[in-house]
Design a protein around this motif. Structure first.
Motif, PDB file in Angstrom:
ATOM      1  N   LYS A 246      -5.693   0.318   4.391  1.00  0.00           N
ATOM      2  CA  LYS A 246      -6.124   0.460   2.770  1.00  0.00           C
ATOM      3  C   LYS A 246      -7.642  -0.480   2.830  1.00  0.00           C
ATOM      4  CE  LYS A 246      -6.201   2.349  -1.188  1.00  0.00           C
ATOM      5  NZ  LYS A 246      -6.757   3.633  -1.536  1.00  0.00           N
ATOM      6  N   GLU A 247      -8.737   0.198   2.187  1.00  0.00           N
ATOM      7  CA  GLU A 247      -9.662  -0.290   1.850  1.00  0.00           C
ATOM      8  C   GLU A 247      -9.661  -1.418   0.357  1.00  0.00           C
ATOM      9  OE1 GLU A 247     -13.433  -0.556   3.535  1.00  0.00           O
ATOM     10  OE2 GLU A 247     -12.461   0.928   5.239  1.00  0.00           O
ATOM     11  N   ILE A 248     -10.373  -2.506   0.950  1.00  0.00           N
ATOM     12  CA  ILE A 248      -9.847  -2.951  -0.729  1.00  0.00           C
ATOM     13  C   ILE A 248     -11.482  -3.504  -1.741  1.00  0.00           C
ATOM     14  CG2 ILE A 248      -8.936  -5.620  -1.557  1.00  0.00           C
ATOM     15  CD1 ILE A 248      -6.764  -3.917   0.050  1.00  0.00           C
ATOM     16  N   GLY A 249     -11.354  -3.101  -3.602  1.00  0.00           N
ATOM     17  CA  GLY A 249     -12.492  -3.092  -3.496  1.00  0.00           C
ATOM     18  C   GLY A 249     -12.709  -4.851  -3.703  1.00  0.00           C
ATOM     19  N   ASP A 250     -14.106  -4.832  -4.550  1.00  0.00           N
ATOM     20  CA  ASP A 250     -14.332  -6.399  -4.614  1.00  0.00           C
ATOM     21  C   ASP A 250     -13.955  -7.072  -5.773  1.00  0.00           C
ATOM     22  OD1 ASP A 250     -16.775  -5.691  -2.860  1.00  0.00           O
ATOM     23  OD2 ASP A 250     -18.063  -4.576  -4.123  1.00  0.00           O
ATOM     24  N   ARG A 251     -13.430  -6.394  -6.646  1.00  0.00           N
ATOM     25  CA  ARG A 251     -12.524  -6.955  -7.990  1.00  0.00           C
ATOM     26  C   ARG A 251     -11.841  -7.380  -7.596  1.00  0.00           C
ATOM     27  NH1 ARG A 251     -12.977  -8.299 -12.678  1.00  0.00           N
ATOM     28  NH2 ARG A 251     -11.177  -7.909 -14.143  1.00  0.00           N
ATOM     29  N   GLU A 252     -10.483  -6.686  -6.728  1.00  0.00           N
ATOM     30  CA  GLU A 252      -9.752  -7.409  -6.509  1.00  0.00           C
ATOM     31  C   GLU A 252      -9.273  -8.723  -5.182  1.00  0.00           C
ATOM     32  OE1 GLU A 252      -5.425  -5.689  -4.412  1.00  0.00           O
ATOM     33  OE2 GLU A 252      -7.022  -4.262  -4.470  1.00  0.00           O
ATOM     34  N   SER A 253      -9.991  -7.993  -4.077  1.00  0.00           N
ATOM     35  CA  SER A 253     -10.799  -9.122  -3.436  1.00  0.00           C
ATOM     36  C   SER A 253     -11.281 -10.544  -3.906  1.00  0.00           C
ATOM     37  CB  SER A 253     -12.150  -8.305  -1.946  1.00  0.00           C
ATOM     38  OG  SER A 253     -11.621  -9.598  -1.205  1.00  0.00           O
TER      39      SER A 253
ATOM     40  N   ILE B 283       0.742  -1.052  -0.041  1.00  0.00           N
ATOM     41  CA  ILE B 283       0.052   0.201   0.527  1.00  0.00           C
ATOM     42  C   ILE B 283       1.205   1.014   0.075  1.00  0.00           C
ATOM     43  CG2 ILE B 283      -1.795  -1.047   0.777  1.00  0.00           C
ATOM     44  CD1 ILE B 283      -1.354   0.116   3.698  1.00  0.00           C
ATOM     45  N   GLU B 284       0.109   2.073  -0.289  1.00  0.00           N
ATOM     46  CA  GLU B 284       0.845   3.891  -0.592  1.00  0.00           C
ATOM     47  C   GLU B 284       0.929   4.491   0.503  1.00  0.00           C
ATOM     48  OE1 GLU B 284       0.296   5.232  -4.743  1.00  0.00           O
ATOM     49  OE2 GLU B 284       1.786   3.952  -4.893  1.00  0.00           O
ATOM     50  N   GLY B 285       1.434   5.016   1.432  1.00  0.00           N
ATOM     51  CA  GLY B 285       0.868   6.037   2.428  1.00  0.00           C
ATOM     52  C   GLY B 285       2.289   7.164   2.751  1.00  0.00           C
ATOM     53  N   ASN B 286       0.910   7.955   3.209  1.00  0.00           N
ATOM     54  CA  ASN B 286       2.077   9.850   3.302  1.00  0.00           C
ATOM     55  C   ASN B 286       2.820   9.620   4.326  1.00  0.00           C
ATOM     56  OD1 ASN B 286       0.616  10.547   0.937  1.00  0.00           O
ATOM     57  ND2 ASN B 286      -0.939  11.184   2.637  1.00  0.00           N
ATOM     58  N   THR B 287       2.964   8.792   5.105  1.00  0.00           N
ATOM     59  CA  THR B 287       3.228   8.371   6.423  1.00  0.00           C
ATOM     60  C   THR B 287       4.565   7.140   6.720  1.00  0.00           C
ATOM     61  OG1 THR B 287       1.259   9.608   7.987  1.00  0.00           O
ATOM     62  CG2 THR B 287       3.282   8.494   9.071  1.00  0.00           C
ATOM     63  N   PRO B 288       5.933   8.000   7.217  1.00  0.00           N
ATOM     64  CA  PRO B 288       6.892   6.174   6.376  1.00  0.00           C
ATOM     65  C   PRO B 288       6.295   5.581   7.665  1.00  0.00           C
ATOM     66  CG  PRO B 288       7.611   8.708   7.474  1.00  0.00           C
ATOM     67  CD  PRO B 288       6.380   8.789   7.200  1.00  0.00           C
TER      68      PRO B 288
ATOM     69  N   ILE C 203     -11.623  -7.338   3.163  1.00  0.00           N
ATOM     70  CA  ILE C 203     -12.558  -6.086   2.896  1.00  0.00           C
ATOM     71  C   ILE C 203     -11.215  -4.708   3.368  1.00  0.00           C
ATOM     72  CG2 ILE C 203     -15.023  -6.666   3.242  1.00  0.00           C
ATOM     73  CD1 ILE C 203     -14.654  -5.327   6.285  1.00  0.00           C
ATOM     74  N   LYS C 204     -10.343  -4.468   3.813  1.00  0.00           N
ATOM     75  CA  LYS C 204      -9.016  -3.437   3.874  1.00  0.00           C
ATOM     76  C   LYS C 204      -8.188  -4.050   5.030  1.00  0.00           C
ATOM     77  CE  LYS C 204      -9.132  -0.033   7.377  1.00  0.00           C
ATOM     78  NZ  LYS C 204     -10.104   0.682   8.674  1.00  0.00           N
ATOM     79  N   VAL C 205      -6.980  -4.285   4.353  1.00  0.00           N
ATOM     80  CA  VAL C 205      -5.644  -4.722   4.852  1.00  0.00           C
ATOM     81  C   VAL C 205      -5.319  -2.781   5.948  1.00  0.00           C
ATOM     82  CG1 VAL C 205      -5.205  -6.002   3.130  1.00  0.00           C
ATOM     83  CG2 VAL C 205      -4.825  -3.626   3.138  1.00  0.00           C
TER      84      VAL C 205
END
Length: 160
Positions: free
Chosen positions: A138-145, A67-72, A129-131
């Motif tokens: 990060k929420e995980i979309g239905d298609r990816e899940s 996942i990408e984030g703004n905080t290290p 649904i979330k990781v």
């Protein structure tokens, strides 16, 4: 009317079976003869990738999360996966890797959750649904899940 419903149900099941079969064909098998390791790797999804490895008579499943984030999240620990039924799979001691990628995203954060037999059964039947990696989620979309579930179900059938 009933015939139409049955036909639609059949077409839906055919589409799901076809999609599942196509997903299985996308999984790569890798063999390292020198180390005696056979691995299966799913294609990269936006945030998830699955691995199944045979080594020394044992089988290991892992869920790789990116996942990408703004905080290290340097020197951080903790991988969490929330399923659609509210249950949470976690490894609070799993190391997190973090690298600066710049721009709007900031940081690329990665972690791996080892999946035991109990959790394999949960992941085969319930959507992610979330990781969360340490404090970045990060929420995980239905298609990816759904793709991840298909890949795991395919890999569960693969033998060395």
């Amino acid at each position: 009317m009933l015939r139409t419903k049955i036909t639609l149900l059949f077409l839906f099941m055919l589409r799901v079976t076809s999609s599942f079969s196509q997903d299985c064909e996308k999984i790569r098998r890798e063999v390292d003869d020198m180390k005696g390791i056979v691995s299966y790797n799913s294609p990269d999804l936006k945030h998830l990738k699955l691995h199944k490895t045979f080594k020394d008579g044992q089988t290991f499943f892992r869920l790789h999360i990116v996942i990408e984030g703004n905080t290290p999240e340097y020197s951080a620990k903790g991988v969490y996966v929330k399923l659609e039924d509210g249950s949470i799979l976690k490894d609070e001691n799993a190391p997190i890797s973090c690298s600066y990628i710049g721009g709007m995203s900031g940081y690329l954060i990665q972690g791996i959750l080892s999946i035991d037999d109990d959790n394999i059964d949960k992941l085969k039947s319930k959507k992610i649904i979330k990781v969360q990696l340490n404090n970045t989620s990060k929420e995980i979309g239905d298609r990816e899940s759904e793709k991840a579930t298909n890949y795991l179900n395919c890999m569960a059938k693969f033998e060395k």
